[in-house]
Design a protein around this motif. Sequence first.
Motif, PDB file in Angstrom:
ATOM      1  N   LEU A 169      52.666  81.848  77.643  1.00 21.04           N
ATOM      2  CA  LEU A 169      52.439  81.561  76.235  1.00 21.04           C
ATOM      3  C   LEU A 169      50.963  81.704  75.884  1.00 21.04           C
ATOM      4  CD1 LEU A 169      54.562  78.275  75.988  1.00 21.04           C
ATOM      5  CD2 LEU A 169      55.290  80.578  75.332  1.00 21.04           C
ATOM      6  N   THR A 170      50.697  81.910  74.615  1.00 19.74           N
ATOM      7  CA  THR A 170      49.322  81.888  74.128  1.00 19.74           C
ATOM      8  C   THR A 170      48.748  80.495  74.364  1.00 19.74           C
ATOM      9  OG1 THR A 170      49.819  83.520  72.420  1.00 19.74           O
ATOM     10  CG2 THR A 170      47.838  82.153  72.099  1.00 19.74           C
ATOM     11  N   ILE A 171      47.551  80.415  74.914  1.00 22.33           N
ATOM     12  CA  ILE A 171      46.923  79.123  75.185  1.00 22.33           C
ATOM     13  C   ILE A 171      46.299  78.585  73.906  1.00 22.33           C
ATOM     14  CG2 ILE A 171      45.097  77.937  76.468  1.00 22.33           C
ATOM     15  CD1 ILE A 171      45.520  79.967  78.710  1.00 22.33           C
ATOM     16  N   LYS A 172      46.687  77.365  73.545  1.00 16.30           N
ATOM     17  CA  LYS A 172      46.096  76.701  72.391  1.00 16.30           C
ATOM     18  C   LYS A 172      45.201  75.574  72.896  1.00 16.30           C
ATOM     19  CE  LYS A 172      49.527  77.555  68.772  1.00 16.30           C
ATOM     20  NZ  LYS A 172      50.244  76.954  67.625  1.00 16.30           N
ATOM     21  N   PRO A 173      43.904  75.614  72.601  1.00 15.83           N
ATOM     22  CA  PRO A 173      42.996  74.568  73.076  1.00 15.83           C
ATOM     23  C   PRO A 173      43.473  73.177  72.678  1.00 15.83           C
ATOM     24  CG  PRO A 173      41.751  76.392  72.160  1.00 15.83           C
ATOM     25  CD  PRO A 173      43.193  76.663  71.841  1.00 15.83           C
ATOM     26  N   GLY A 174      43.515  72.280  73.680  1.00 16.36           N
ATOM     27  CA  GLY A 174      43.945  70.906  73.439  1.00 16.36           C
ATOM     28  C   GLY A 174      45.412  70.667  73.704  1.00 16.36           C
ATOM     29  N   SER A 175      46.213  71.738  73.751  1.00 13.58           N
ATOM     30  CA  SER A 175      47.650  71.582  73.990  1.00 13.58           C
ATOM     31  C   SER A 175      47.968  71.748  75.466  1.00 13.58           C
ATOM     32  CB  SER A 175      48.446  72.611  73.184  1.00 13.58           C
ATOM     33  OG  SER A 175      49.821  72.593  73.557  1.00 13.58           O
ATOM     34  N   VAL A 176      48.968  70.995  75.936  1.00 12.62           N
ATOM     35  CA  VAL A 176      49.416  71.118  77.326  1.00 12.62           C
ATOM     36  C   VAL A 176      50.599  72.079  77.441  1.00 12.62           C
ATOM     37  CG1 VAL A 176      48.551  68.922  78.167  1.00 12.62           C
ATOM     38  CG2 VAL A 176      50.770  68.991  77.017  1.00 12.62           C
ATOM     39  N   GLY A 177      50.989  72.691  76.329  1.00 15.96           N
ATOM     40  CA  GLY A 177      52.055  73.680  76.362  1.00 15.96           C
ATOM     41  C   GLY A 177      53.289  73.218  75.601  1.00 15.96           C
ATOM     42  N   LYS A 178      54.442  73.704  76.048  1.00 14.92           N
ATOM     43  CA  LYS A 178      55.715  73.351  75.423  1.00 14.92           C
ATOM     44  C   LYS A 178      56.612  72.644  76.442  1.00 14.92           C
ATOM     45  CE  LYS A 178      55.800  77.070  71.981  1.00 14.92           C
ATOM     46  NZ  LYS A 178      56.631  78.141  71.363  1.00 14.92           N
ATOM     47  N   ALA A 179      57.678  72.023  75.942  1.00 19.69           N
ATOM     48  CA  ALA A 179      58.604  71.313  76.812  1.00 19.69           C
ATOM     49  C   ALA A 179      59.195  72.258  77.856  1.00 19.69           C
ATOM     50  CB  ALA A 179      59.719  70.680  75.991  1.00 19.69           C
ATOM     51  N   VAL A 180      59.213  71.806  79.107  1.00 26.76           N
ATOM     52  CA  VAL A 180      59.775  72.583  80.209  1.00 26.76           C
ATOM     53  C   VAL A 180      61.302  72.517  80.140  1.00 26.76           C
ATOM     54  CG1 VAL A 180      60.008  72.605  82.736  1.00 26.76           C
ATOM     55  CG2 VAL A 180      57.770  72.301  81.690  1.00 26.76           C
ATOM     56  N   CYS A 181      61.952  73.552  80.649  1.00 27.84           N
ATOM     57  CA  CYS A 181      63.418  73.575  80.681  1.00 27.84           C
ATOM     58  C   CYS A 181      63.959  72.288  81.318  1.00 27.84           C
ATOM     59  CB  CYS A 181      63.905  74.782  81.477  1.00 27.84           C
ATOM     60  SG  CYS A 181      63.375  76.365  80.805  1.00 27.84           S
ATOM     61  N   GLY A 182      64.925  71.676  80.677  1.00 25.29           N
ATOM     62  CA  GLY A 182      65.508  70.439  81.188  1.00 25.29           C
ATOM     63  C   GLY A 182      65.001  69.203  80.488  1.00 25.29           C
ATOM     64  N   TYR A 183      63.944  69.351  79.667  1.00 22.94           N
ATOM     65  CA  TYR A 183      63.376  68.208  78.961  1.00 22.94           C
ATOM     66  C   TYR A 183      63.431  68.440  77.444  1.00 22.94           C
ATOM     67  CZ  TYR A 183      61.444  66.496  83.367  1.00 22.94           C
ATOM     68  OH  TYR A 183      61.295  66.015  84.648  1.00 22.94           O
ATOM     69  N   ASP A 184      64.000  67.469  76.737  1.00 24.34           N
ATOM     70  CA  ASP A 184      64.031  67.483  75.279  1.00 24.34           C
ATOM     71  C   ASP A 184      63.029  66.437  74.810  1.00 24.34           C
ATOM     72  OD1 ASP A 184      64.540  67.566  72.598  1.00 24.34           O
ATOM     73  OD2 ASP A 184      66.638  66.956  72.726  1.00 24.34           O
ATOM     74  N   ILE A 185      61.831  66.889  74.466  1.00 29.78           N
ATOM     75  CA  ILE A 185      60.720  65.979  74.166  1.00 29.78           C
ATOM     76  C   ILE A 185      60.504  65.881  72.659  1.00 29.78           C
ATOM     77  CG2 ILE A 185      58.243  65.602  74.443  1.00 29.78           C
ATOM     78  CD1 ILE A 185      58.478  66.857  77.209  1.00 29.78           C
ATOM     79  N   LYS A 186      60.395  64.653  72.187  1.00 32.96           N
ATOM     80  CA  LYS A 186      60.202  64.405  70.764  1.00 32.96           C
ATOM     81  C   LYS A 186      59.025  63.454  70.553  1.00 32.96           C
ATOM     82  CE  LYS A 186      65.164  64.978  69.814  1.00 32.96           C
ATOM     83  NZ  LYS A 186      65.018  66.298  69.176  1.00 32.96           N
ATOM     84  N   ILE A 187      58.550  63.409  69.323  1.00 29.52           N
ATOM     85  CA  ILE A 187      57.480  62.485  68.935  1.00 29.52           C
ATOM     86  C   ILE A 187      58.055  61.513  67.915  1.00 29.52           C
ATOM     87  CG2 ILE A 187      55.124  62.249  68.107  1.00 29.52           C
ATOM     88  CD1 ILE A 187      55.338  63.990  70.603  1.00 29.52           C
ATOM     89  N   PHE A 188      58.069  60.223  68.246  1.00 29.77           N
ATOM     90  CA  PHE A 188      58.651  59.187  67.390  1.00 29.77           C
ATOM     91  C   PHE A 188      57.570  58.311  66.770  1.00 29.77           C
ATOM     92  CE2 PHE A 188      63.156  58.646  69.420  1.00 29.77           C
ATOM     93  CZ  PHE A 188      63.513  59.893  68.914  1.00 29.77           C
ATOM     94  N   ASP A 189      57.920  57.729  65.614  1.00 29.15           N
ATOM     95  CA  ASP A 189      57.089  56.662  65.066  1.00 29.15           C
ATOM     96  C   ASP A 189      57.564  55.330  65.650  1.00 29.15           C
ATOM     97  OD1 ASP A 189      59.412  55.903  63.700  1.00 29.15           O
ATOM     98  OD2 ASP A 189      58.748  56.710  61.781  1.00 29.15           O
ATOM     99  N   GLU A 190      56.992  54.224  65.212  1.00 31.15           N
ATOM    100  CA  GLU A 190      57.314  52.926  65.802  1.00 31.15           C
ATOM    101  C   GLU A 190      58.760  52.514  65.565  1.00 31.15           C
ATOM    102  OE1 GLU A 190      54.519  50.007  64.536  1.00 31.15           O
ATOM    103  OE2 GLU A 190      52.854  50.866  65.670  1.00 31.15           O
TER     104      GLU A 190
END
Length: 284
Positions: free
Chosen positions: A53-74
């Motif tokens: 993938l294109t490297i975006k400064p500050g990002s660790v990449g995208k979710a690896v196969c097998g992981y469904d990663i989300k960002i939640f609020d409180e």
Amino acid sequence: MSSLKTQLLAGERCDVPTLEWYNQHIPVPAIDHWWQTESGWPMIANMIGVETLTIKPGSVGKAVCGYDIKIFDEEGNEVEANQQGYVVVKLPLPPGTLLDLWNDSPRFKAGYLEQFPGYYFSGDGGYKDEDDYIYITGRVDDVINVAGHRLSTAEMEEVVASHPSVAECAVIGINDALKGQIPLALVVIKLNDEIENFQLEHEIINIVRQQIGAVASLRNVVIVNRLPKTRSGKILRKLMRSIADGDQFQIPSTIDDEAIIDEITEVLQKHEIGTFNKNNTLTN
């Protein structure tokens, strides 16, 4: 160097100033990723063996196969792109991840599964951009409360690291009688740099005020020879916070050198910071 195709990063997240320095000096891509001991293998990465993938400064990449990663609020609602929140993983987790804590299932459930039912709570904060690249901002307990304002120490670290004399740094929140908590920056300066602590402190405080604002309340910056780390390179922020606040602590079994505890203590005593400041009644 001619045989080196890729530089894989580990331990601490790669901040933007470090990546910019790397790109100026090393002619191969730096691949960051994110995982935890609990996962056993990377959960977020740039999977160069599948598709680079294109490297975006500050990002660790995208979710690896097998992981469904989300960002939640409180409240457990998924947030919009570029909005910070809690990094969670939809259950069930893939093979190779932790199943339980030895003889302590209640603690396992309380620590990882109960806050967001149906999801594994990583304990980290972060956000996704509009292309599903994920950015990890740090442990949620590294967010400090300064007079009611919640501030990310990871954001401050990135600003502090942008100073040309700084080789690496850590920002922690320490107890304060007036504001509850205030940030403290510990910095390692670059080899052969002879900047004085007073000058460095003045310049970094001004940079933080310009980029984050006076609300950050950064007023203490100290130079240290090194930062306490695990053998895998993770900075032990909680340990430094306990030293500064005068709290009891256990020396982590993974620390690379226990002698650094005395080194950090001596620096804080010298500058009368935290529990060593006689005027700060909250820590005495």
